[in-house]
Write a protein that holds these residues in place. Structure first.
Motif, mmCIF file in Angstrom:
data_model
loop_
_atom_site.group_PDB
_atom_site.id
_atom_site.type_symbol
_atom_site.label_atom_id
_atom_site.label_comp_id
_atom_site.label_asym_id
_atom_site.label_seq_id
_atom_site.Cartn_x
_atom_site.Cartn_y
_atom_site.Cartn_z
ATOM 1 N N PHE A 79 0.773 -1.233 0.000
ATOM 2 C CA PHE A 79 0.000 0.000 0.000
ATOM 3 C C PHE A 79 0.817 1.303 0.000
ATOM 4 O O PHE A 79 0.246 2.362 -0.224
ATOM 5 C CB PHE A 79 -0.946 0.036 1.202
ATOM 6 C CG PHE A 79 -1.963 -1.063 1.184
ATOM 7 C CD1 PHE A 79 -2.968 -1.077 0.235
ATOM 8 C CD2 PHE A 79 -1.911 -2.088 2.115
ATOM 9 C CE1 PHE A 79 -3.914 -2.084 0.210
ATOM 10 C CE2 PHE A 79 -2.856 -3.106 2.100
ATOM 11 C CZ PHE A 79 -3.849 -3.105 1.146
ATOM 12 N N LEU A 80 2.097 1.262 0.288
ATOM 13 C CA LEU A 80 2.865 2.497 0.381
ATOM 14 C C LEU A 80 3.807 2.659 -0.811
ATOM 15 O O LEU A 80 4.357 1.676 -1.304
ATOM 16 C CB LEU A 80 3.663 2.530 1.691
ATOM 17 C CG LEU A 80 2.804 2.530 2.953
ATOM 18 C CD1 LEU A 80 3.679 2.481 4.192
ATOM 19 C CD2 LEU A 80 1.921 3.767 3.002
ATOM 20 N N PRO A 81 4.003 3.875 -1.274
ATOM 21 C CA PRO A 81 4.779 4.113 -2.490
ATOM 22 C C PRO A 81 6.295 4.194 -2.285
ATOM 23 O O PRO A 81 7.021 4.445 -3.226
ATOM 24 C CB PRO A 81 4.241 5.458 -2.982
ATOM 25 C CG PRO A 81 3.876 6.174 -1.732
ATOM 26 C CD PRO A 81 3.355 5.100 -0.807
ATOM 27 N N ILE A 82 6.794 3.998 -1.051
ATOM 28 C CA ILE A 82 8.234 4.065 -0.807
ATOM 29 C C ILE A 82 8.754 2.699 -0.400
ATOM 30 O O ILE A 82 8.000 1.838 0.048
ATOM 31 C CB ILE A 82 8.560 5.117 0.272
ATOM 32 C CG1 ILE A 82 7.809 4.816 1.569
ATOM 33 C CG2 ILE A 82 8.238 6.515 -0.216
ATOM 34 C CD1 ILE A 82 8.142 5.730 2.720
ATOM 35 N N ASN A 83 10.053 2.487 -0.537
ATOM 36 C CA ASN A 83 10.658 1.199 -0.206
ATOM 37 C C ASN A 83 10.636 0.964 1.298
ATOM 38 O O ASN A 83 10.849 1.880 2.098
ATOM 39 C CB ASN A 83 12.095 1.132 -0.714
ATOM 40 C CG ASN A 83 12.164 1.110 -2.221
ATOM 41 O OD1 ASN A 83 11.247 0.630 -2.884
ATOM 42 N ND2 ASN A 83 13.226 1.645 -2.774
ATOM 43 N N TYR A 84 10.431 -0.281 1.669
ATOM 44 C CA TYR A 84 10.409 -0.695 3.077
ATOM 45 C C TYR A 84 11.833 -0.754 3.625
ATOM 46 O O TYR A 84 12.743 -1.204 2.948
ATOM 47 C CB TYR A 84 9.742 -2.070 3.199
ATOM 48 C CG TYR A 84 9.827 -2.650 4.582
ATOM 49 C CD1 TYR A 84 8.964 -2.223 5.576
ATOM 50 C CD2 TYR A 84 10.767 -3.614 4.897
ATOM 51 C CE1 TYR A 84 9.027 -2.750 6.849
ATOM 52 C CE2 TYR A 84 10.848 -4.146 6.167
ATOM 53 C CZ TYR A 84 9.977 -3.715 7.143
ATOM 54 O OH TYR A 84 10.051 -4.231 8.395
ATOM 55 N N GLN A 85 12.008 -0.313 4.861
ATOM 56 C CA GLN A 85 13.265 -0.450 5.573
ATOM 57 C C GLN A 85 12.955 -0.976 6.968
ATOM 58 O O GLN A 85 12.106 -0.413 7.664
ATOM 59 C CB GLN A 85 13.984 0.888 5.675
ATOM 60 C CG GLN A 85 14.433 1.419 4.335
ATOM 61 C CD GLN A 85 15.175 2.733 4.479
ATOM 62 O OE1 GLN A 85 15.372 3.241 5.567
ATOM 63 N NE2 GLN A 85 15.586 3.274 3.357
ATOM 64 N N PRO A 86 13.597 -2.059 7.390
ATOM 65 C CA PRO A 86 13.318 -2.626 8.720
ATOM 66 C C PRO A 86 13.844 -1.729 9.834
ATOM 67 O O PRO A 86 14.609 -0.797 9.591
ATOM 68 C CB PRO A 86 14.058 -3.963 8.684
ATOM 69 C CG PRO A 86 15.153 -3.753 7.704
ATOM 70 C CD PRO A 86 14.610 -2.804 6.674
ATOM 71 N N GLY A 87 13.436 -2.033 11.041
ATOM 72 C CA GLY A 87 13.957 -1.328 12.192
ATOM 73 C C GLY A 87 12.959 -0.440 12.902
ATOM 74 O O GLY A 87 13.356 0.458 13.639
ATOM 75 N N TYR A 88 11.673 -0.678 12.744
ATOM 76 C CA TYR A 88 10.673 0.151 13.392
ATOM 77 C C TYR A 88 10.464 -0.235 14.855
ATOM 78 O O TYR A 88 9.972 0.561 15.647
ATOM 79 C CB TYR A 88 9.347 0.093 12.644
ATOM 80 C CG TYR A 88 9.434 0.782 11.299
ATOM 81 C CD1 TYR A 88 9.271 2.159 11.191
ATOM 82 C CD2 TYR A 88 9.709 0.068 10.147
ATOM 83 C CE1 TYR A 88 9.364 2.805 9.980
ATOM 84 C CE2 TYR A 88 9.807 0.695 8.920
ATOM 85 C CZ TYR A 88 9.634 2.064 8.839
ATOM 86 O OH TYR A 88 9.734 2.694 7.638
ATOM 87 N N PHE A 89 10.814 -1.463 15.211
ATOM 88 C CA PHE A 89 10.680 -1.918 16.587
ATOM 89 C C PHE A 89 12.030 -2.458 17.050
ATOM 90 O O PHE A 89 12.742 -3.100 16.307
ATOM 91 C CB PHE A 89 9.646 -3.038 16.712
ATOM 92 C CG PHE A 89 8.278 -2.598 16.318
ATOM 93 C CD1 PHE A 89 7.511 -1.800 17.147
ATOM 94 C CD2 PHE A 89 7.740 -2.993 15.103
ATOM 95 C CE1 PHE A 89 6.248 -1.398 16.765
ATOM 96 C CE2 PHE A 89 6.475 -2.598 14.719
ATOM 97 C CZ PHE A 89 5.728 -1.799 15.556
ATOM 98 N N ALA A 90 12.367 -2.217 18.300
ATOM 99 C CA ALA A 90 13.587 -2.747 18.885
ATOM 100 C C ALA A 90 13.209 -3.449 20.186
ATOM 101 O O ALA A 90 12.423 -2.946 20.970
ATOM 102 C CB ALA A 90 14.573 -1.630 19.158
ATOM 103 N N SER A 91 13.785 -4.622 20.387
ATOM 104 C CA SER A 91 13.523 -5.396 21.597
ATOM 105 C C SER A 91 14.838 -5.690 22.291
ATOM 106 O O SER A 91 15.868 -5.891 21.642
ATOM 107 C CB SER A 91 12.829 -6.715 21.252
ATOM 108 O OG SER A 91 11.569 -6.484 20.677
ATOM 109 N N LEU A 92 14.813 -5.723 23.610
ATOM 110 C CA LEU A 92 15.979 -6.100 24.392
ATOM 111 C C LEU A 92 15.984 -7.598 24.572
ATOM 112 O O LEU A 92 14.942 -8.223 24.727
ATOM 113 C CB LEU A 92 15.950 -5.422 25.748
ATOM 114 C CG LEU A 92 15.999 -3.890 25.733
ATOM 115 C CD1 LEU A 92 15.845 -3.351 27.156
ATOM 116 C CD2 LEU A 92 17.281 -3.408 25.116
ATOM 117 N N ASP A 93 17.166 -8.195 24.565
ATOM 118 C CA ASP A 93 17.292 -9.621 24.795
ATOM 119 C C ASP A 93 17.232 -9.879 26.290
ATOM 120 O O ASP A 93 18.140 -9.479 27.046
ATOM 121 C CB ASP A 93 18.596 -10.139 24.205
ATOM 122 C CG ASP A 93 18.730 -11.637 24.279
ATOM 123 O OD1 ASP A 93 17.767 -12.317 24.701
ATOM 124 O OD2 ASP A 93 19.804 -12.142 23.897
ATOM 125 N N ALA A 94 16.190 -10.522 26.764
ATOM 126 C CA ALA A 94 15.988 -10.758 28.201
ATOM 127 C C ALA A 94 16.973 -11.756 28.763
ATOM 128 O O ALA A 94 17.164 -11.833 29.973
ATOM 129 C CB ALA A 94 14.560 -11.230 28.446
#
Length: 54
Positions: free
Chosen positions: A37-52
């Motif tokens: 649905f979006l006209p720009i290229n996807y780039q990962p990294g919107y969420f960050a999780s800590l390793d428990a």
């Protein structure tokens, strides 16, 4: 309410109840919606999780 808010809810579900929502992949869901649905290229990294474990 934005259409993409449910992706944030998926990520929060994984953070709070990882055993119950192990099958969810919010990043993949966002990637699919972004490509569709979006006209720009996807780039990962919107969420960050800590390793428990550390």
């Amino acid at each position: 309410m934005t259409l993409l808010r449910f992706i944030v809810i998926q990520q929060m579900a994984k953070w709070f109840h990882p055993d119950l929502f192990a099958d969810l992949d919010p990043d993949e869901t966002f990637h699919q919606l972004h490509d569709r649905f979006l006209p720009i290229n996807y780039q990962p990294g919107y969420f960050a999780s800590l390793d428990a474990a550390k």
